[in-house]
Write a protein that holds these residues in place. Structure first.
Motif, PDB file in Angstrom:
ATOM      1  N   ALA A  88      10.258   6.958   1.708  1.00 58.80           N
ATOM      2  CA  ALA A  88       9.514   7.720   2.564  1.00 58.80           C
ATOM      3  C   ALA A  88       8.830   8.741   1.926  1.00 58.80           C
ATOM      4  O   ALA A  88       7.564   9.009   2.197  1.00 58.80           O
ATOM      5  CB  ALA A  88      10.447   8.494   3.615  1.00 58.80           C
ATOM      6  N   GLU A  89       9.458   9.247   1.041  1.00 57.65           N
ATOM      7  CA  GLU A  89       8.483  10.417   0.087  1.00 57.65           C
ATOM      8  C   GLU A  89       7.442   9.808  -0.690  1.00 57.65           C
ATOM      9  O   GLU A  89       6.491  10.447  -0.614  1.00 57.65           O
ATOM     10  CB  GLU A  89       9.750  10.881  -0.831  1.00 57.65           C
ATOM     11  N   LEU A  90       7.631   8.624  -1.219  1.00 60.66           N
ATOM     12  CA  LEU A  90       6.482   8.002  -1.910  1.00 60.66           C
ATOM     13  C   LEU A  90       5.471   7.529  -0.934  1.00 60.66           C
ATOM     14  O   LEU A  90       4.335   8.109  -1.307  1.00 60.66           O
ATOM     15  CB  LEU A  90       7.196   6.808  -2.769  1.00 60.66           C
ATOM     16  N   LYS A  91       5.808   7.001  -0.103  1.00 60.04           N
ATOM     17  CA  LYS A  91       4.665   6.560   0.832  1.00 60.04           C
ATOM     18  C   LYS A  91       4.015   8.058   1.469  1.00 60.04           C
ATOM     19  O   LYS A  91       2.783   7.902   1.521  1.00 60.04           O
ATOM     20  CB  LYS A  91       5.335   5.989   2.254  1.00 60.04           C
ATOM     21  N   LYS A  92       4.666   8.953   1.743  1.00 61.29           N
ATOM     22  CA  LYS A  92       3.890  10.333   2.159  1.00 61.29           C
ATOM     23  C   LYS A  92       3.123  10.732   1.254  1.00 61.29           C
ATOM     24  O   LYS A  92       1.888  11.180   1.633  1.00 61.29           O
ATOM     25  CB  LYS A  92       4.999  11.413   2.584  1.00 61.29           C
ATOM     26  N   ASN A  93       3.581  10.930   0.021  1.00 59.26           N
ATOM     27  CA  ASN A  93       2.846  11.410  -1.149  1.00 59.26           C
ATOM     28  C   ASN A  93       1.471  10.373  -1.464  1.00 59.26           C
ATOM     29  O   ASN A  93       0.481  11.077  -1.745  1.00 59.26           O
ATOM     30  CB  ASN A  93       3.611  11.643  -2.397  1.00 59.26           C
ATOM     31  N   ILE A  94       1.493   9.241  -1.243  1.00 59.63           N
ATOM     32  CA  ILE A  94       0.278   8.248  -1.354  1.00 59.63           C
ATOM     33  C   ILE A  94      -0.585   8.638  -0.245  1.00 59.63           C
ATOM     34  O   ILE A  94      -1.708   8.837  -0.616  1.00 59.63           O
ATOM     35  CB  ILE A  94       0.878   6.898  -1.325  1.00 59.63           C
ATOM     36  N   LYS A  95      -0.150   8.676   0.820  1.00 64.13           N
ATOM     37  CA  LYS A  95      -1.142   8.953   1.850  1.00 64.13           C
ATOM     38  C   LYS A  95      -1.768  10.385   1.772  1.00 64.13           C
ATOM     39  O   LYS A  95      -2.954  10.568   2.050  1.00 64.13           O
ATOM     40  CB  LYS A  95      -0.271   9.001   3.699  1.00 64.13           C
ATOM     41  N   GLU A  96      -0.875  11.460   1.399  1.00 63.47           N
ATOM     42  CA  GLU A  96      -1.441  12.850   1.174  1.00 63.47           C
ATOM     43  C   GLU A  96      -2.549  12.702   0.166  1.00 63.47           C
ATOM     44  O   GLU A  96      -3.597  13.435   0.162  1.00 63.47           O
ATOM     45  CB  GLU A  96      -0.302  13.744   1.164  1.00 63.47           C
ATOM     46  N   ALA A  97      -2.196  12.008  -0.963  1.00 65.31           N
ATOM     47  CA  ALA A  97      -3.232  11.874  -1.986  1.00 65.31           C
ATOM     48  C   ALA A  97      -4.449  11.384  -1.550  1.00 65.31           C
ATOM     49  O   ALA A  97      -5.590  11.609  -2.072  1.00 65.31           O
ATOM     50  CB  ALA A  97      -2.535  11.266  -3.198  1.00 65.31           C
ATOM     51  N   TRP A  98      -4.426  10.325  -0.846  1.00 66.11           N
ATOM     52  CA  TRP A  98      -5.739   9.619  -0.206  1.00 66.11           C
ATOM     53  C   TRP A  98      -6.507  10.431   0.541  1.00 66.11           C
ATOM     54  O   TRP A  98      -7.543  10.783   0.611  1.00 66.11           O
ATOM     55  CB  TRP A  98      -5.103   8.276   0.302  1.00 66.11           C
ATOM     56  N   TRP A  99      -5.780  11.129   1.310  1.00 70.73           N
ATOM     57  CA  TRP A  99      -6.361  12.138   2.511  1.00 70.73           C
ATOM     58  C   TRP A  99      -6.927  13.407   1.696  1.00 70.73           C
ATOM     59  O   TRP A  99      -7.963  13.397   2.067  1.00 70.73           O
ATOM     60  CB  TRP A  99      -5.448  12.679   3.312  1.00 70.73           C
ATOM     61  N   PRO A 279     -25.682  10.381   6.116  1.00 68.53           N
ATOM     62  CA  PRO A 279     -24.534   9.810   5.743  1.00 68.53           C
ATOM     63  C   PRO A 279     -23.173  10.661   6.156  1.00 68.53           C
ATOM     64  O   PRO A 279     -23.277  11.562   5.478  1.00 68.53           O
ATOM     65  CB  PRO A 279     -24.561   9.133   4.520  1.00 68.53           C
ATOM     66  N   PHE A 280     -22.200  10.032   6.641  1.00 68.13           N
ATOM     67  CA  PHE A 280     -20.970  10.510   6.710  1.00 68.13           C
ATOM     68  C   PHE A 280     -20.036   9.526   7.050  1.00 68.13           C
ATOM     69  O   PHE A 280     -20.498   8.397   7.474  1.00 68.13           O
ATOM     70  CB  PHE A 280     -21.075  11.824   7.906  1.00 68.13           C
ATOM     71  N   GLY A 281     -18.652  10.006   6.829  1.00 69.29           N
ATOM     72  CA  GLY A 281     -17.544   8.940   7.087  1.00 69.29           C
ATOM     73  C   GLY A 281     -16.658   9.433   8.123  1.00 69.29           C
ATOM     74  O   GLY A 281     -16.275  10.654   8.183  1.00 69.29           O
ATOM     75  N   ILE A 282     -15.748   8.655   8.661  1.00 64.59           N
ATOM     76  CA  ILE A 282     -14.690   8.749   9.483  1.00 64.59           C
ATOM     77  C   ILE A 282     -13.485   7.940   8.775  1.00 64.59           C
ATOM     78  O   ILE A 282     -13.479   6.934   8.640  1.00 64.59           O
ATOM     79  CB  ILE A 282     -14.853   8.243  10.946  1.00 64.59           C
ATOM     80  N   ALA A 283     -12.582   8.653   8.546  1.00 64.65           N
ATOM     81  CA  ALA A 283     -11.142   8.300   8.090  1.00 64.65           C
ATOM     82  C   ALA A 283      -9.849   8.123   8.900  1.00 64.65           C
ATOM     83  O   ALA A 283     -10.119   9.203   9.994  1.00 64.65           O
ATOM     84  CB  ALA A 283     -10.790   9.173   6.881  1.00 64.65           C
ATOM     85  N   GLN A 284      -9.155   7.268   8.661  1.00 67.76           N
ATOM     86  CA  GLN A 284      -7.895   7.092   9.257  1.00 67.76           C
ATOM     87  C   GLN A 284      -6.923   6.659   8.669  1.00 67.76           C
ATOM     88  O   GLN A 284      -7.040   5.417   7.770  1.00 67.76           O
ATOM     89  CB  GLN A 284      -8.289   6.352  10.684  1.00 67.76           C
ATOM     90  N   ILE A 285      -5.541   7.099   8.971  1.00 65.57           N
ATOM     91  CA  ILE A 285      -4.335   6.312   8.410  1.00 65.57           C
ATOM     92  C   ILE A 285      -3.634   5.893   9.542  1.00 65.57           C
ATOM     93  O   ILE A 285      -3.258   6.563  10.285  1.00 65.57           O
ATOM     94  CB  ILE A 285      -3.677   7.401   7.349  1.00 65.57           C
ATOM     95  N   GLY A 286      -3.203   4.729   9.353  1.00 65.18           N
ATOM     96  CA  GLY A 286      -2.171   4.532  10.595  1.00 65.18           C
ATOM     97  C   GLY A 286      -1.802   2.835  10.679  1.00 65.18           C
ATOM     98  O   GLY A 286      -2.054   2.259   9.914  1.00 65.18           O
ATOM     99  N   LYS A 287      -0.790   2.686  11.436  1.00 61.54           N
ATOM    100  CA  LYS A 287       0.028   1.260  11.552  1.00 61.54           C
ATOM    101  C   LYS A 287      -1.064   0.305  12.092  1.00 61.54           C
ATOM    102  O   LYS A 287      -1.709   0.667  12.885  1.00 61.54           O
ATOM    103  CB  LYS A 287       1.222   1.424  12.241  1.00 61.54           C
TER     104      LYS A 287
END
Length: 552
Positions: A88-99, A279-287
Motif C-alpha cells: 500500500a505504501e509502495l503504490k501510494k508513493n508511485i502515484k504521488e511521484a507520478w502526480w 496545449p494543456f493536459g488533464i490527468a487522472q489516477i483511478g481504478k
C-alpha cells in the motif's frame, strides 16, 4: 557545506575522495560502527541486480506484506489482489511521484477524479460497448477458457522431408519457456507416431486467433493436450452492474474499463474552470475494471487495476502532433528511470499497420522485460480527435475549442501517455531485486529508490533495555514520523535487524548507540546499497534524509 559533504560520503566509493579530516570538519565521520556486522563495511561485494523468477517475486510479496491474493481465506478469487502494509505504501508513493512529476510540477496539466460508473451512453459513444472485446476460445473437455491471442500454435515439421506430423500449442511466455514447452509436446507427439528421435524444424509460432478451421481441428488444447478448442469468438470485457432498484435492461451500467473517458467527458468543465489554454493536459489516477478471460502473471494482468493517464490536448494538424508525441515519450522514459527502473530491461515497441488503433495517428509502447517475457509497460498514443468527436456526436454537446490568437474553432487532438500502477509496481520490484555477499554471507535485498521505498528509514536503538538509548531513539523516530513512513526495530542483533530492513528495501538504518548519548557523537546512518555507515549529528538527521529522499 555539511549536507553536501554528507551526501558524497553516503554514496559509497566517492567517500574515498574526501579525507577523514574533511568529513570530521563537516560534522560527519565516515567509519564503520563498532557494533556493525563483522566485516560488513570492508568485505562488501558489489551487488548484482538479477531477474528473479516469478515464484521468487510472488513469494517475497506475500511473505513481506507487499501483495496478497484477494479473498485468500476463501481460496482466492482469480484476477484480484490485495496490497499489504508495504504494498500500500509502495503504490501510494508511485502515484504521488507520478502526480508530482506530471501535474504538480507542470503549469500546463491539471487533475480530475471522475466517477467509476458513467452514463452508459458514454461507452456507446466511445465504441467500448460494441468493440471492446478480446478473442476467446474454450477447451471443450476441461471447460477452461483462454484468450486466443495469448496461446500460440506451431506445426511440427520433420527436417528430413518437410512433412508436417501435427501441432504444438503453448501459452504466452518468454521465448525460452515457450520453446521448452513446445519441445516437450513435440517429443511426446513423435513418440506417439513412432518417430522418436526424428529431428524437427524450428517452431514458427502464431496466435491461435490466426488459425483456420482445418488447423483448429488438429491444434491441441493447452489444458487437455487434445484438439478440443473451440473456434475463437469475441468476448466483451466490460463488467456489467445495475443502478437503481429495478432489475431490467433499462438500468444496466458498466464499471469503467479505462479512465480516459472520464477525462474526455469533463473536457468542457475543466476548460471553463481552470483557465487553461491549448496545449494543456488533464490527468487522472483511478481504478479500472476488465473482465479478463485469463488473468495471468500475477498483477501484470488482473481484473481490477489502477491507471495513471494524461490526455494532453493539442491543435490539429499533421505537422503538430509528432513533436508533442516525441516529447511525451522522452518525458515518460525519464520518469520511469527516476523511479529506479533498469534501463537495460526497457525497450520501445512502435505500433504500425494492424497493430495501430483505427483512430490513432501513432502509438509507441515502453516495454519491460519481466520474468515471463517482454511486455508493454506504458503506452504513449497520438489519438487524434476521435474521442472528443465521438462524445460530441453522442451527447449533442459541442466539445470544441476557440483559439484566441488564431481565431480558429476546432476539436482538439490529444496525446495520451497511459501507465498502469500495478504493472509499474511489478516492474519496480523486478528492477530492485538484488543480491550480494557481506563477509561471506549472501544477502537478498530490494534496491528501491529512496523516494518510492515503502519505508524510508528504520530507527534502531542498539539495546532495547537501556532507557537512555531507547529514549533518544524514540525522539528521533517520532520526529521522522512527521515527514516519512519510518519503522522502529529494537529486537535482535543489529546485523539481523539490518537484514530485515534490506529485504523490504529500507534505504537507511539509523542506529543510536552509546557514542550517541555519552559522547554526543550523533547517530550512525547505514546506507542499504553500499552498507557504508557514517556519523551524523542529531540536528542534521532530518536535513540529511530530506536531501537523500526528496532531493532538497
Amino acid at each position: 557545506m555539511k549536507i553536501t559533504t554528507m551526501l558524497f560520503v553516503l554514496y559509497g566509493r566517492q567517500a574515498a575522495a574526501f579525507s577523514t579530516r574533511m568529513a570530521r570538519t563537516a560534522g560527519v565521520v565516515s567509519r564503520p560502527m563498532a557494533t556493525a556486522v563483522d566485516g560488513e563495511a570492508t568485505q562488501h561485494e558489489e551487488s548484482i541486480t538479477k531477474m528473479p523468477d516469478m515464484e521468487d517475486i510472488v513469494s517475497l510479496c506475500k511473505r513481506r506484506g507487499i501483495i496478497f491474493p484477494s479473498s485468500e481465506i476463501y481460496n482466492g478469487f482469480a484476477g484480484f489482489y490485495d496490497y499489504g502494509p508495504l504494498g500500500a505504501e509502495l503504490k501510494k508513493n508511485i502515484k504521488e511521484a507520478w502526480w508530482k512529476n506530471f501535474v504538480t510540477q507542470r503549469e500546463d496539466v491539471v487533475g480530475v477524479d471522475s466517477s467509476i460508473i458513467h452514463n452508459p451512453t458514454t461507452w456507446k459513444s466511445s465504441g467500448h460497448l460494441d468493440g471492446f472485446s478480446d478473442p476467446m476460445v474454450d477447451c471443450k473437455e476441461t471447460k477452461l477458457r483462454f484468450r486466443a491471442d495469448q496461446i500460440f500454435y506451431a506445426p511440427v515439421i520433420l527436417e528430413e522431408n518437410g512433412e508436417r506430423v501435427g501441432y504444438v500449442c503453448v501459452q504466452e511466455g518468454n521465448d525460452e519457456t515457450m520453446v521448452k514447452d513446445a519441445k516437450k509436446q513435440a517429443k511426446a507427439l513423435l513418440k506417439e507416431k513412432d518417430m522418436k528421435g526424428s529431428k524437427i524444424e524450428a517452431f514458427a509460432f502464431k496466435e491461435v486467433v490466426e488459425a483456420t478451421e482445418e488447423e483448429m481441428a488438429e491444434i491441441p488444447s493447452p489444458a487437455s493436450g487434445k484438439p478440443t478448442l473451440t473456434m475463437p469468438r469475441d468476448f466483451n470485457l466490460m463488467f456489467e452492474t445495475r443502478v437503481g432498484a429495478a432489475v431490467d435492461s433499462d438500468n444496466i451500467a458498466y464499471l469503467r474499463p479505462e479512465t480516459a473517458q472520464g477525462i474526455f467527458i469533463n473536457f468542457k468543465n475543466v476548460l471553463g474552470s481552470s483557465r487553461q489554454k491549448i496545449p494543456f493536459g488533464i490527468a487522472q489516477i483511478g481504478k479500472a475494471f476488465r473482465n479478463e478471460i485469463t488473468p495471468r502473471n500475477f498483477i501484470f494482468r488482473s481484473r481490477e487495476f489502477e491507471q495513471m493517464e494524461v490526455e494532453y490536448f493539442i491543435p490539429p494538424g499533421d505537422d503538430v502532433w509528432p513533436e508533442f508525441h516525441q516529447k511525451w515519450m522522452d518525458d515518460s522514459k525519464d520518469f520511469l528511470l527516476s523511479l529506479g527502473l533498469r534501463e537495460d530491461l526497457m525497450g520501445w515497441d512502435v505500433h504500425e499497420g494492424d497493430g495501430l488503433a483505427h483512430y490513432a495517428r501513432a502509438c509507441t509502447d515502453i516495454t519491460f522485460k519481466f520474468p515471463f517475457g517482454e511486455q508493454e509497460l506504458m503506452g504513449i498514443a497520438a489519438r487524434g480527435n476521435y474521442d472528443l468527436t465521438q462524445h460530441t456526436e453522442g451527447s449533442g454537446k459541442t466539445l470544441d475549442y476557440f483559439d484566441d490568437q488564431t481565431k480558429e474553432k476546432y476539436i482538439p487532438h490529444c496525446i495520451e501517455p497511459s501507465l498502469g500502477v500495478d504493472r509499474l509496481a511489478l516492474a519496480i520490484i523486478c528492477s530492485a531485486y538484488a543480491e550480494d555477499e557481506i563477509g561471506g554471507e549472501k544477502r537478498n535485498f530490494l534496491k528501491f529508490s529512496p523516494k518510492i521505498a515503502p519505508i524510508k528509514a528504520v530507527v534502531l536503538p542498539l539495546l532495547k533495555n537501556k532507557e537512555a538509548l531507547v529514549s533518544t531513539a524514540r525522539d528521533i523516530f517520532e520526529k521522522l514520523q512527521q515527514r516519512y513512513n519510518v519503522a522502529w526495530d529494537a529486537t535482535g542483533a543489529i546485523g539481523r535487524r539490518y537484514r530485515r530492513a534490506d529485504e523490504v528495501g529500507v534505504p537507511f538504518c539509523i542506529t543510536v548507540d552509546f557514542e550517541t548519548i555519552e559522547d554526543d557523537a550523533g547517530v550512525t546512518i547505514r546506507d542499504r546499497d553500499s552498507t557504508e555507515q557514517i556519523r551524523v549529528p542529531l540536528d542534521e538527521v532530518i536535513p540529511y534524509l530530506s536531501k537523500a529522499i526528496d532531493g532538497y
